[in-house]
Design a protein around this motif. Structure first.
Motif, PDB file in Angstrom:
ATOM      1  N   TYR A 103       0.775  -1.235   0.030  1.00 22.82           N
ATOM      2  CA  TYR A 103      -0.041  -0.115  -0.036  1.00 22.82           C
ATOM      3  C   TYR A 103       0.729   1.307   0.000  1.00 22.82           C
ATOM      4  O   TYR A 103       2.280   1.385   0.157  1.00 22.82           O
ATOM      5  CB  TYR A 103      -0.952   0.006   1.162  1.00 22.82           C
ATOM      6  N   THR A 104       0.368   2.435  -0.100  1.00 24.30           N
ATOM      7  CA  THR A 104       1.124   3.606  -0.398  1.00 24.30           C
ATOM      8  C   THR A 104       0.371   4.734   0.774  1.00 24.30           C
ATOM      9  O   THR A 104      -0.822   5.117   0.522  1.00 24.30           O
ATOM     10  CB  THR A 104       0.591   4.354  -1.597  1.00 24.30           C
ATOM     11  N   PRO A 105       0.985   4.831   2.012  1.00 23.69           N
ATOM     12  CA  PRO A 105       0.679   5.323   3.165  1.00 23.69           C
ATOM     13  C   PRO A 105       0.270   6.825   2.671  1.00 23.69           C
ATOM     14  O   PRO A 105      -0.771   7.337   3.405  1.00 23.69           O
ATOM     15  CB  PRO A 105       1.760   5.341   3.999  1.00 23.69           C
ATOM     16  N   ASN A 106       0.967   7.298   1.896  1.00 23.13           N
ATOM     17  CA  ASN A 106       0.749   8.692   1.600  1.00 23.13           C
ATOM     18  C   ASN A 106       0.512   8.930  -0.055  1.00 23.13           C
ATOM     19  O   ASN A 106       1.624   8.817  -0.773  1.00 23.13           O
ATOM     20  CB  ASN A 106       1.620   9.657   2.173  1.00 23.13           C
ATOM     21  N   GLU A 107      -0.599   9.383  -0.598  1.00 23.46           N
ATOM     22  CA  GLU A 107      -0.664   9.366  -1.947  1.00 23.46           C
ATOM     23  C   GLU A 107      -0.247  10.909  -2.342  1.00 23.46           C
ATOM     24  O   GLU A 107      -0.867  11.733  -2.225  1.00 23.46           O
ATOM     25  CB  GLU A 107      -2.108   9.171  -2.816  1.00 23.46           C
ATOM     26  N   THR A 108       1.070  11.157  -2.733  1.00 26.68           N
ATOM     27  CA  THR A 108       1.567  12.468  -2.892  1.00 26.68           C
ATOM     28  C   THR A 108       0.810  13.263  -4.056  1.00 26.68           C
ATOM     29  O   THR A 108       0.525  14.515  -3.797  1.00 26.68           O
ATOM     30  CB  THR A 108       2.977  12.348  -3.682  1.00 26.68           C
ATOM     31  N   ILE A 109       0.060  12.614  -4.808  1.00 18.66           N
ATOM     32  CA  ILE A 109      -0.627  13.391  -6.116  1.00 18.66           C
ATOM     33  C   ILE A 109      -1.944  13.843  -5.442  1.00 18.66           C
ATOM     34  O   ILE A 109      -2.478  14.932  -5.343  1.00 18.66           O
ATOM     35  CB  ILE A 109      -0.628  12.714  -7.366  1.00 18.66           C
ATOM     36  N   GLY A 110      -2.963  12.637  -5.077  1.00 15.83           N
ATOM     37  CA  GLY A 110      -4.152  12.909  -4.534  1.00 15.83           C
ATOM     38  C   GLY A 110      -4.471  13.534  -3.193  1.00 15.83           C
ATOM     39  O   GLY A 110      -5.343  14.070  -2.925  1.00 15.83           O
ATOM     40  N   GLY A 111      -3.080  13.351  -2.343  1.00 14.54           N
ATOM     41  CA  GLY A 111      -3.203  14.097  -1.069  1.00 14.54           C
ATOM     42  C   GLY A 111      -4.135  13.182   0.039  1.00 14.54           C
ATOM     43  O   GLY A 111      -4.532  13.675   0.964  1.00 14.54           O
ATOM     44  N   VAL A 112      -4.200  11.994  -0.155  1.00 13.44           N
ATOM     45  CA  VAL A 112      -4.712  10.852   0.934  1.00 13.44           C
ATOM     46  C   VAL A 112      -3.782  10.205   1.765  1.00 13.44           C
ATOM     47  O   VAL A 112      -2.806   9.715   1.060  1.00 13.44           O
ATOM     48  CB  VAL A 112      -5.724  10.082   0.469  1.00 13.44           C
ATOM     49  N   GLU A 113      -3.730  10.360   2.871  1.00 15.08           N
ATOM     50  CA  GLU A 113      -2.900   9.502   3.709  1.00 15.08           C
ATOM     51  C   GLU A 113      -3.548   8.813   4.737  1.00 15.08           C
ATOM     52  O   GLU A 113      -4.471   8.986   5.364  1.00 15.08           O
ATOM     53  CB  GLU A 113      -1.962  10.766   4.423  1.00 15.08           C
ATOM     54  N   PHE A 114      -2.897   7.456   5.025  1.00 15.93           N
ATOM     55  CA  PHE A 114      -3.422   6.602   6.061  1.00 15.93           C
ATOM     56  C   PHE A 114      -2.862   7.222   7.522  1.00 15.93           C
ATOM     57  O   PHE A 114      -2.036   7.412   7.943  1.00 15.93           O
ATOM     58  CB  PHE A 114      -2.764   5.092   5.917  1.00 15.93           C
ATOM     59  N   ASN A 115      -3.816   7.238   8.317  1.00 15.49           N
ATOM     60  CA  ASN A 115      -3.551   7.406   9.658  1.00 15.49           C
ATOM     61  C   ASN A 115      -3.504   6.444  10.450  1.00 15.49           C
ATOM     62  O   ASN A 115      -3.647   6.259  11.798  1.00 15.49           O
ATOM     63  CB  ASN A 115      -4.495   8.471  10.145  1.00 15.49           C
TER      64      ASN A 115
END
Ligand SMILES: *Cc1c(COP(=O)(O)O)cnc(C)c1O
Length: 360
Positions: free
Chosen positions: A146-158
């Motif tokens: 998985y991608t904990p922080n999607e740099t382009i879309g700006g969604v991040e797992f907390n």
């Protein structure tokens, strides 16, 4: 005028690190040489790399049964190295699809084996992270990526997905070192350095030892983690200057109180920007669900896209640079990594408030 650089990557580096690098540029610690000129097998450079690894281990509290590798090829090369090394004869791997970067990881993995996409945020244009209990996981998967922080879309797992016995693999390119992480929950973590660590050209891999050494036949030597693990990342010439600068960043993070302190500052900074967006009466809009908003990369649009050009021009005149959104998203994106000072975020927020007042 103070310049604040909001680029997504390569991105801002800590001012004090650049200053130290300048002071040491021509003569590192009385060696009479620049770090760039040193043999990677000489005692001076070997000490630089050993210290960088030691400091990174300390910052992330990396357990002893994990290897730290300093590689090249970017996170994009890890999209291939992960399946080549970690499939280990298993039929398929689980992948989480939360945006542009996970999509790239998925298409590369498909070259090496079956990919089970456990969930996707496509139904809401990747503006959120689907709840864990809806994921269609495979208990036999070689690993879950998985991608904990999607740099382009700006969604991040907390939160960290609990995959049990299935090794968890994370592309932490844009949020590594932004907060404490329990490395023992992961099989492998990788990150390109140029977002939150150092200059482009260095890729960091942290991998649990038991996952190494079972590559598919025909894997090039350089793409086998074992090659690098067995040779302390010196099988070939490592990206010496990048490792040196990353090492200076690690030292600075330690001086500043480590990752818990960074996290507190990063929360403050992110809240400032989201606050400006959310109190703008709709002048600014962030498409990302509240609970999944990134602390590192904040995409937002203006009510009237015809104002985008003016916004960027006026921001630029104030020294607020690189705010243009990714070409696939449009609008704006403020990347506020560790090295972005609170003052830079405050300057951005004042400008945003002012601009909204004038044009709202
Ligand atoms: C930037 C980025 C990449 C690509 O990194 P390269 O080093 O250019 O290959 C991959 N994943 C994430 C999350 C990124 O932010």
């Amino acid at each position: 005028m103070t310049i604040y650089n909001f680029s997504a990557g390569p991105a801002v580096l800590p001012h004090e690190v650049l200053q130290q690098a300048r002071e040491e540029l021509l003569d590192w610690h009385g060696s009479g040489m620049s770090v760039m000129e040193m043999s990677h097998r000489g005692k001076e450079y070997m000490s630089i790399q050993a210290d960088a690894e030691k400091d990174l281990r300390e910052l992330l509290a990396i357990p002893a049964n994990y290897k730290v590798l300093f590689l090249q090829g970017g996170a994009s090369q890890q999209f291939a190295m992960v399946p080549m090394n970690l499939l280990r004869g298993k039929k398929s791997a689980d992948y989480v699809h939360t945006g542009e970067w996970s999509k790239k990881a998925i298409s590369e993995a498909k070259k090496f084996g079956a990919v089970n996409v456990v969930t996707t945020g496509a139904d809401k244009n990747f503006s959120y992270i689907p709840a864990f209990d809806t994921w269609q996981r495979d208990a036999e998967a070689a690993y879950l990526h998985y991608t904990p922080n999607e740099t382009i879309g700006g969604v991040e797992f907390n939160w960290v997905p609990d995959t049990g016995a299935v090794p968890l693999v994370a592309d932490m390119s844009s949020n590594i070192l932004s907060r404490p992480v329990d490395v023992s929950k992961y099989g492998l973590i990788y990150a390109g350095a140029q977002k939150n660590v150092g200059p482009a050209g260095l890729t960091i891999v942290i991998v649990r030892e038991d996952l190494i050494g079972q590559v598919v036949a025909g894997t090039p030597t350089m793409l086998d983690y074992k090659t690098h693990a067995d040779n302390d990342s010196m099988y070939n010439t490592p990206p010496t200057y990048g490792i040196y600068i990353a090492g200076l960043v690690f030292q600075m993070l330690k001086r500043k109180g480590g990752l818990a302190a960074m996290e507190q500052t990063n929360i403050v900074k992110a809240n400032l920007v989201y606050g400006a967006i959310d109190t703008s009466n709709g002048f600014y809009h962030c498409p990302v669900a509240q609970s999944d908003r990134s602390r590192m990369n904040i995409p937002f649009t203006l009510k009237d896209a015809a104002l985008d050009g003016d916004f960027l021009k006026q921001a630029g005149a104030l020294g607020l640079l690189q705010l243009k959104g990714h070409r696939s998203v449009g609008g704006m994106r403020a990347s506020i990594y560790n090295a972005m000072p609170v003052e830079g975020v405050q300057a951005l927020v004042s400008f945003m408030n002012e601009f909204a007042k004038l044009h709202g």
